[in-house]
Structures are given as C-alpha cells and as structure tokens.
Design an enzyme around this catalytic site. Structure first.
Site, short mmCIF file in Angstrom:
data_model
loop_
_atom_site.label_atom_id
_atom_site.label_comp_id
_atom_site.label_asym_id
_atom_site.label_seq_id
_atom_site.Cartn_x
_atom_site.Cartn_y
_atom_site.Cartn_z
N MET A 1 46.75 39.56 42.67
CA MET A 1 46.11 40.82 43.14
C MET A 1 45.10 40.16 44.43
O MET A 1 44.16 39.72 44.16
CB MET A 1 45.13 41.31 42.10
CG MET A 1 44.02 42.10 42.60
SD MET A 1 43.10 43.06 41.62
CE MET A 1 42.66 42.00 40.35
N PRO A 2 45.59 40.36 45.64
CA PRO A 2 44.91 39.86 46.86
C PRO A 2 43.82 40.46 47.10
O PRO A 2 43.65 41.81 46.97
CB PRO A 2 45.84 39.85 47.74
CG PRO A 2 47.13 40.10 47.37
CD PRO A 2 46.95 40.86 46.05
N TYR A 3 42.43 40.05 47.43
CA TYR A 3 41.38 40.58 47.69
C TYR A 3 40.89 40.04 49.16
O TYR A 3 40.80 38.71 49.32
CB TYR A 3 40.19 40.29 46.71
CG TYR A 3 39.02 40.61 47.30
CD1 TYR A 3 38.34 41.96 46.81
CD2 TYR A 3 38.10 39.71 47.83
CE1 TYR A 3 37.13 42.55 47.18
CE2 TYR A 3 36.65 40.38 48.32
CZ TYR A 3 36.35 41.64 47.91
OH TYR A 3 35.09 42.06 48.28
N TYR A 40 43.66 44.59 47.99
CA TYR A 40 42.35 45.10 48.27
C TYR A 40 41.88 44.54 49.61
O TYR A 40 41.64 43.20 49.61
CB TYR A 40 41.11 44.92 47.15
CG TYR A 40 41.57 45.51 45.87
CD1 TYR A 40 41.03 46.75 45.39
CD2 TYR A 40 42.70 44.92 44.89
CE1 TYR A 40 41.32 47.40 44.24
CE2 TYR A 40 42.62 45.30 44.06
CZ TYR A 40 42.26 46.79 43.47
OH TYR A 40 42.41 47.21 42.31
#
Length: 68
Positions: A1-3, A40
């Site tokens: 999950m990239p932020y 995100y």
C-alpha cells in the site's frame, strides 16, 4: 500500500493536485505493480514563509527576484 506525501508551497489548484495524484498513481502502478485503489497520495501545503532555502524563506526569495 503506497503512501506518498507531497509537500508543496501553497497555491496549487485542486485540479492541479488531482492531476499530480493521477500521475503518481499511474507511475506506481506501472513501475511498482501497485494497485491504484491501494495508493494514497496526500498533499501538504506549506506557507512560503515556512519554507526556507539557504536561510531565506521562499517568500523572501520571491520578493528579491521580483525587485531585481
């Protein structure tokens, strides 16, 4: 999950930020195999008086550039 946190001097439009986020999301999908729905992108606007380069605020540097 990239932020991804994007810090910019304030003043960009909501449309500009949307396009930047779309490009970041597409790049992560292409190069990191990240799903867009798991990516995100958060924007943090910083006042020109709170961002300094070589001891001078961005606001000061802009004023100097405009005076010269």
């Amino acid at each position: 999950m990239p932020y991804v946190l994007v810090q910019l001097i304030e003043g960009r439009s909501a449309e500009a930020k949307k396009k930047i986020a779309e490009d970041i999301t597409a790049s992560l999908e292409t190069h990191a195999n990240a799903r867009p729905e798991d990516t995100y992108v958060v924007f943090q606007d910083v006042k020109a008086d709170d961002w300094l380069i070589a001891g001078k605020t961005v606001a000061e540097r802009r004023r100097e550039r405009n005076e010269g």
